[in-house]
Design an enzyme around this catalytic site. Structure first.
Site, short mmCIF file in Angstrom:
data_model
loop_
_atom_site.label_atom_id
_atom_site.label_comp_id
_atom_site.label_asym_id
_atom_site.label_seq_id
_atom_site.Cartn_x
_atom_site.Cartn_y
_atom_site.Cartn_z
N CYS A 51 0.84 -1.19 0.00
CA CYS A 51 0.00 0.00 0.00
C CYS A 51 0.88 1.24 0.00
O CYS A 51 1.94 1.26 0.61
CB CYS A 51 -0.90 0.03 1.23
SG CYS A 51 -2.34 -1.02 1.09
N GLN A 52 0.40 2.25 -0.68
CA GLN A 52 1.09 3.54 -0.71
C GLN A 52 1.10 4.17 0.68
O GLN A 52 2.06 4.81 1.07
CB GLN A 52 0.39 4.45 -1.71
CG GLN A 52 1.22 5.56 -2.24
CD GLN A 52 0.54 6.23 -3.42
OE1 GLN A 52 -0.20 5.61 -4.17
NE2 GLN A 52 0.80 7.50 -3.58
#
Length: 139
Positions: A51-52
């Site tokens: 995930c960013q």
């Protein structure tokens, strides 16, 4: 509601917005409504890799259904988690496994969010489907 019905409901909600930025803002609003997650689940064990932002996902079986709780450190990430929770939480493991994650493409999220956020969704989906697979025989 079934998974497919949840996706159709979300699609109807997204169709209310003509502009991509309005859809983006709606996702953020969904994130603001997320209840959060107990601190004990904000550990590496529950952290979604890829995930960013930082996202934690805790799934468990309750009354024979997969229940998902999650949180993130960015509103857009929380909104995306809220979407997945609406679709997959409170469903049987079998229903999750029978569903096609590619059906999420109907929502057009790829037009709204970055490639990094799309990778995050894919990582969250892998966790949900893996959990469902591991618990598909539980009643």
């Amino acid at each position: 509601m079934t998974i497919q019905q949840e996706i159709q409901t979300l699609l109807s909600e997204f169709e209310l917005f003509d502009d991509v930025m309005d859809k983006y803002e709606y996702i953020i609003e969904l994130g603001k409504s997320l209840k959060g997650l107990e601190a004990r689940y904000k550990t590496d064990i529950y952290k979604v890799q890829g995930c960013q932002s930082q996202v934690w996902l805790h799934a468990f079986i309750e009354d024979g259904l997969v229940t998902i709780q999650a949180d993130g450190d960015a509103l857009i990430a929380k909104g995306l988690v809220a979407i997945l929770m609406r679709i997959y939480s409170q469903k049987s493991a079998q229903e999750i496994l029978k569903s096609n994650p590619d059906d999420l493409a109907l929502l057009g999220l790829s037009e709204i969010i970055s490639a990094g956020r799309q990778n995050g969704i894919a990582s969250m989906l892998r966790m949900i489907y893996l959990f469902a697979k591991e618990h598909s025989d539980e009643k």
